[in-house]
Structures are given as structure tokens and as C-alpha cells.
Design a protein around this motif. Structure first.
Motif, PDB file in Angstrom:
ATOM      1  N   LEU A  37       0.651  -1.103  -0.081  1.00 48.90           N
ATOM      2  CA  LEU A  37      -0.063  -0.123  -0.093  1.00 48.90           C
ATOM      3  C   LEU A  37       0.757   1.249  -0.024  1.00 48.90           C
ATOM      4  N   ALA A  38       1.886   1.180   0.771  1.00 50.79           N
ATOM      5  CA  ALA A  38       2.825   2.410   0.875  1.00 50.79           C
ATOM      6  C   ALA A  38       3.448   2.669  -0.372  1.00 50.79           C
ATOM      7  N   ALA A  39       4.029   1.531  -0.943  1.00 51.98           N
ATOM      8  CA  ALA A  39       4.877   1.475  -2.127  1.00 51.98           C
ATOM      9  C   ALA A  39       3.830   2.213  -3.456  1.00 51.98           C
ATOM     10  N   TYR A  40       2.649   1.719  -3.342  1.00 51.16           N
ATOM     11  CA  TYR A  40       1.771   2.112  -4.441  1.00 51.16           C
ATOM     12  C   TYR A  40       1.223   3.473  -4.348  1.00 51.16           C
ATOM     13  N   ASP A  41       0.799   4.116  -3.127  1.00 48.35           N
ATOM     14  CA  ASP A  41       0.436   5.429  -2.850  1.00 48.35           C
ATOM     15  C   ASP A  41       0.441   5.779  -1.484  1.00 48.35           C
ATOM     16  N   ASP A  42       0.903   6.711  -1.102  1.00 41.74           N
ATOM     17  CA  ASP A  42       1.060   7.059   0.415  1.00 41.74           C
ATOM     18  C   ASP A  42      -0.317   7.288   1.105  1.00 41.74           C
ATOM     19  N   ALA A  43      -1.027   7.667   0.223  1.00 37.07           N
ATOM     20  CA  ALA A  43      -2.613   8.150   0.665  1.00 37.07           C
ATOM     21  C   ALA A  43      -3.342   6.761   1.121  1.00 37.07           C
ATOM     22  N   LEU A  44      -3.040   5.659   0.508  1.00 39.72           N
ATOM     23  CA  LEU A  44      -3.711   4.519   1.046  1.00 39.72           C
ATOM     24  C   LEU A  44      -3.203   3.748   2.364  1.00 39.72           C
ATOM     25  N   ILE A  45      -2.177   4.213   2.698  1.00 38.11           N
ATOM     26  CA  ILE A  45      -1.487   3.655   3.879  1.00 38.11           C
ATOM     27  C   ILE A  45      -2.313   4.386   5.086  1.00 38.11           C
ATOM     28  N   GLU A  46      -2.476   5.731   4.707  1.00 40.71           N
ATOM     29  CA  GLU A  46      -3.055   6.926   5.745  1.00 40.71           C
ATOM     30  C   GLU A  46      -4.500   6.627   5.808  1.00 40.71           C
ATOM     31  N   LYS A  47      -5.246   6.014   4.972  1.00 39.27           N
ATOM     32  CA  LYS A  47      -6.759   5.599   5.394  1.00 39.27           C
ATOM     33  C   LYS A  47      -6.966   5.078   6.549  1.00 39.27           C
ATOM     34  N   PRO A  48      -8.005   5.067   7.068  1.00 38.47           N
ATOM     35  CA  PRO A  48      -8.532   4.373   8.346  1.00 38.47           C
ATOM     36  C   PRO A  48      -8.614   2.683   7.926  1.00 38.47           C
ATOM     37  N   ARG A  49      -7.939   1.867   8.709  1.00 39.37           N
ATOM     38  CA  ARG A  49      -7.905   0.560   8.432  1.00 39.37           C
ATOM     39  C   ARG A  49      -8.268  -0.364   9.640  1.00 39.37           C
ATOM     40  N   TRP A  50      -9.155  -1.246   9.627  1.00 36.82           N
ATOM     41  CA  TRP A  50      -9.477  -2.039  10.527  1.00 36.82           C
ATOM     42  C   TRP A  50      -9.067  -3.577  10.179  1.00 36.82           C
ATOM     43  N   LEU A  51      -8.854  -4.311  11.072  1.00 33.65           N
ATOM     44  CA  LEU A  51      -8.459  -5.772  11.158  1.00 33.65           C
ATOM     45  C   LEU A  51      -9.673  -6.644  11.186  1.00 33.65           C
ATOM     46  N   ALA A  52      -9.893  -7.597  10.279  1.00 31.87           N
ATOM     47  CA  ALA A  52     -10.870  -8.637  10.379  1.00 31.87           C
ATOM     48  C   ALA A  52     -10.106  -9.990  10.684  1.00 31.87           C
ATOM     49  N   LEU A  53     -10.127 -10.599  11.604  1.00 34.86           N
ATOM     50  CA  LEU A  53      -9.351 -11.778  11.798  1.00 34.86           C
ATOM     51  C   LEU A  53     -10.400 -12.975  11.303  1.00 34.86           C
ATOM     52  N   ASN A  54     -10.003 -13.586  10.431  1.00 39.01           N
ATOM     53  CA  ASN A  54     -10.872 -14.554   9.405  1.00 39.01           C
ATOM     54  C   ASN A  54     -10.782 -16.018   9.844  1.00 39.01           C
ATOM     55  N   LYS A  55     -11.398 -17.056   9.741  1.00 38.07           N
ATOM     56  CA  LYS A  55     -11.488 -18.282   9.868  1.00 38.07           C
ATOM     57  C   LYS A  55     -11.207 -18.801  11.188  1.00 38.07           C
ATOM     58  N   VAL A  56     -11.898 -18.063  12.310  1.00 39.61           N
ATOM     59  CA  VAL A  56     -11.761 -18.429  13.664  1.00 39.61           C
ATOM     60  C   VAL A  56     -12.647 -19.666  13.833  1.00 39.61           C
ATOM     61  N   ASP A  57     -13.251 -20.064  12.860  1.00 43.02           N
ATOM     62  CA  ASP A  57     -14.071 -21.362  13.334  1.00 43.02           C
ATOM     63  C   ASP A  57     -13.180 -22.545  13.126  1.00 43.02           C
ATOM     64  N   LEU A  58     -12.282 -22.491  12.431  1.00 49.98           N
ATOM     65  CA  LEU A  58     -11.408 -23.522  12.115  1.00 49.98           C
ATOM     66  C   LEU A  58     -10.441 -23.816  13.273  1.00 49.98           C
ATOM     67  N   LEU A  59     -10.591 -23.009  14.427  1.00 48.93           N
ATOM     68  CA  LEU A  59      -9.507 -23.128  15.461  1.00 48.93           C
ATOM     69  C   LEU A  59     -10.437 -23.188  16.742  1.00 48.93           C
ATOM     70  N   GLU A  60      -9.522 -23.947  17.630  1.00 49.90           N
ATOM     71  CA  GLU A  60     -10.215 -23.983  19.089  1.00 49.90           C
ATOM     72  C   GLU A  60     -10.445 -22.388  19.701  1.00 49.90           C
ATOM     73  N   PRO A  61     -11.372 -22.275  20.356  1.00 49.68           N
ATOM     74  CA  PRO A  61     -11.505 -20.769  20.846  1.00 49.68           C
ATOM     75  C   PRO A  61     -10.115 -20.458  21.589  1.00 49.68           C
ATOM     76  N   VAL A  62      -9.729 -21.441  22.529  1.00 50.85           N
ATOM     77  CA  VAL A  62      -8.319 -20.796  23.231  1.00 50.85           C
ATOM     78  C   VAL A  62      -7.135 -20.730  22.081  1.00 50.85           C
ATOM     79  N   GLU A  63      -7.160 -21.212  21.194  1.00 51.44           N
ATOM     80  CA  GLU A  63      -5.918 -21.259  20.144  1.00 51.44           C
ATOM     81  C   GLU A  63      -6.332 -20.211  19.381  1.00 51.44           C
TER      82      GLU A  63
END
Length: 357
Positions: free
Chosen positions: A266-292
Motif C-alpha cells: 500500500l505504501a509503495a503504491y500510494d502514500d494516501a492508501l496507507i493513511e486511510k483508516p484501516r480495521w483488522l478482520a481476523l478470519n477463519k476463527v471457526d477452524l480453530l479452538e477458541p483458546v487457540e
């Protein structure tokens, strides 16, 4: 329908009609005098934004667009008919550049918006215009001026509120299928997404937002590797970036490094992109035990020193997606009055859209 987001076309405005040299000749009027009329103006070429279009594919086969020429002037002081303007429909979100100079001519962001790209020629003058007390029988006229000719580059940038990004096989397409009516291709191997997809996430009758899913980004995308370079531009107009991370990645794959890899691109392509608000979505939690799953999430956030919002979801099972979309909607509502996101390189569709190859 194939998704095409960049084409080159030629536009030609109509030439102006030439003026007429004519003299009035009627019975019993021996000295009628000049009566040549002016020509008509040439038609101009306009690009018109149309919300019913989602791709530039039609221009792959229809590259030349010519407006009508103005009619020549006629006797009895009759002016020639002006040429009709040519209206060329393009998708909302189309940017227009002059191919020869690289100049940005305009950006069509609203349905019905027009952009003049080639002005029609001016009409020629008939000999009636030149009569005077010392020139009672003028025999001169002028031709119409040529219309403008231009080579244009059209570049479509999708209009969306939220942009999904992540490595191939992170689950972006599964997520957009889960939260919207879009139906992109999903399979158990990387690079199933070959072109952007738009989906409308509707929480209620009056609350909705648009999500854009682009092909997975790999290392070197900003330099042209994979499909990332070609489609990273579609994130330019989004207000929020949702970074989808595969939390259940196989042993030996570091989720934190996957996040950093995307950040570098993102930073290499356009500095404006890396400055945008960004959230994390940690996916595939159903494939792991809750503790893991919790252990891996905590390790990832600690490695990144992450301070922004984080959501643990399963795009396939739908776990956590309701909370995610509700949070996005609430955040967007607070941003509605904010200025549109800036684009350093230089209203979404009402129904879900998923172009077909």
C-alpha cells in the motif's frame, strides 16, 4: 460481462459547415444582392456518467466516436443546420485523461454528469456577411473550422465505502458473499478473484453501504506483480479499508508478516492508501479452538502493536459478521459529512453488482 476498467478511445467533434456564396435572382429584381447563408456549427462530444453501466468493456469494440458535421450554408440567407452533439455513456467513477499530454480532463462522479471532451467546429460565414456600401457583390465566404480530435484514456475507479484487502485466500470473497448479495467466485485455492466485485450491505431500509473486493495482493504488487497493481487504484475512493487476515494459516505462515506485507505494498503504491483508516478482520476463527484462536489473535496484535479496531469473524459460518457490519455502518454514519477521501493520483450502484468473466 467482462470487467474492463481502462481503455483508450478516439473522439472527433463535427466540423463547422462552410458559408455559402449566393446572389438573389428573382424576376423583376435585377439587383438582388448577396444572400449566402452561414454554415451550421459542428456537434460536440460529451461523456455522460450513467449509473446503469459498471464496466468499460463496450469501448474495447467501439473505439471511435464522431459527432455530426454542421451543414453548409445555402442561398436565400438560409443557415445550415448545426450538427447534433454526441453523448457517450460511461460508468459513474470514470476519470478522463488526454492520451497525448497526460492531462486530466475530468472525473465523472455523479449519474447524469457531463464532460465536454471535444468541441465542435465554428460555422463558416456566407457572403451576406461581407456586403457593405463599398462591396455590394461580395464573393468571399469562410469555411467552417475543424472540430477537435482527441485520443482519450478512460479509467474507471469503483465507488465504494469500504475496500477489502488481504493476501490471496484470506477469505475476502467469502466475506462479501456473507454480508451482501454479491456472488463472487469462491474456491479452496488462491486467486479465485480476478476482477473487483461490489456488494451492497443493507442493514435496514435506510442504512446500507457498499463494499469493494479486489483481487488478492501479493509481494511486489506495487511494481506490477500479480493483479494487485492493476486493481489497487480501486481502493482510492473508499473511506475505510478492511484488512482480512487468515488467522488459521498453516504452520510456518506468520499472520503478522502477512499484514506487514500488505502495508508495504500500500505504501509503495500510494502514500494516501496507507493513511486511510484501516480495521483488522481476523478470519477463519471457526477452524480453530477458541483458546487457540484467542492466543493467535493476541500474538498477532502484540507483534503489530495494533491500536485500531479488531474483529474476530468467520466469513464462511457468519460468526461475528453482524457485529462487524454494524460497527462499519456506525462509523460511516459519523463520516457522512466528512470530505471525500483524497486521491493523490491525480452514489454507488443501488443494486449489488458482480461482473461475470
Amino acid at each position: 460481462m467482462k470487467f474492463v476498467d481502462e481503455v483508450s478511445i478516439r473522439v472527433e467533434a463535427g466540423d463547422g459547415g462552410s458559408g455559402c456564396v449566393s446572389f438573389r435572382r428573382e424576376k423583376y429584381i435585377p439587383k438582388g444582392g448577396p444572400d449566402g447563408g452561414d454554415g451550421g456549427d459542428g456537434g460536440s462530444v460529451y461523456l455522460v456518467a450513467d449509473s446503469n453501466l459498471n464496466t468499460l468493456v463496450d469501448f474495447r469494440y467501439d473505439r471511435r466516436h464522431r459527432a455530426e458535421r454542421g451543414q453548409n450554408g445555402m442561398g436565400r440567407e438560409r443557415r445550415g443546420r448545426s450538427g447534433k452533439d454526441l453523448l457517450v455513456r460511461v460508468p459513474v467513477g470514470t476519470r478522463v485523461f488526454d492520451e497525448a499530454t497526460g492531462e486530466a480532463l475530468g472525473d465523472l462522479l455523479e449519474s447524469g454528469e457531463r464532460l465536454l471532451v471535444a468541441r465542435g467546429g465554428f460555422h463558416g460565414l456566407g457572403n451576406t456577411r461581407y456586403k457593405s456600401s463599398v462591396n455590394r457583390a461580395p464573393r468571399q465566404s469562410t469555411p467552417g473550422t475543424p472540430g477537435e480530435r482527441r485520443e482519450l484514456r478512460l479509467e474507471l475507479i469503483l465507488l465504494a465505502d469500504v475496500g477489502l484487502l488481504g493476501l490471496p485466500n484470506a477469505g475476502k470473497s467469502s466475506l462479501i458473499r456473507c454480508i451482501s448479495s454479491a456472488r463472487p467466485r469462491v474456491a479452496d485455492y488462491p486467486f479465485t478473484t480476478l476482477y473487483p466485485n461490489l456488494g451492497v450491505v443493507r442493514l435496514s431500509r435506510d442504512h446500507s453501504f457498499v463494499v469493494a473486493d479486489i483481487p488478492g495482493i501479493i509481494e511486489g504488487a506495487a511494481e506490477g506483480a500479480g493483479l494487485g497493481l492493476h486493481f489497487l487504484k480501486h481502493l482510492a475512493r473508499t473511506r475505510l479499508l478492511l484488512h482480512v487476515v487468515d488467522l488459521a494459516a498453516c504452520e510456518g505462515q506468520d499472520p503478522a508478516e502477512a499484514v506487514r506485507q500488505i502495508e508495504r505494498e500500500l505504501a509503495a503504491y500510494d502514500d494516501a492508501l496507507i493513511e486511510k483508516p484501516r480495521w483488522l478482520a481476523l478470519n477463519k476463527v471457526d477452524l480453530l479452538e477458541p483458546v487457540e484462536a484467542e492466543r493467535r489473535a493476541e500474538a498477532l496484535l502484540a507483534a503489530l502493536a495494533w491500536q485500531g479496531p479488531v474483529f474476530r469473524i468467520s466469513a464462511l459460518a457468519g460468526n461475528g459478521t453482524a457485529e462487524l457490519t454494524a460497527a462499519i455502518m456506525a462509523w460511516l454514519e459519523t463520516q457522512r459529512g466528512a470530505p471525500a477521501p483524497a486521491e493523490s493520483h491525480d452514489e454507488p450502484a443501488e443494486t449489488p453488482w458482480h461482473p461475470l468473466a
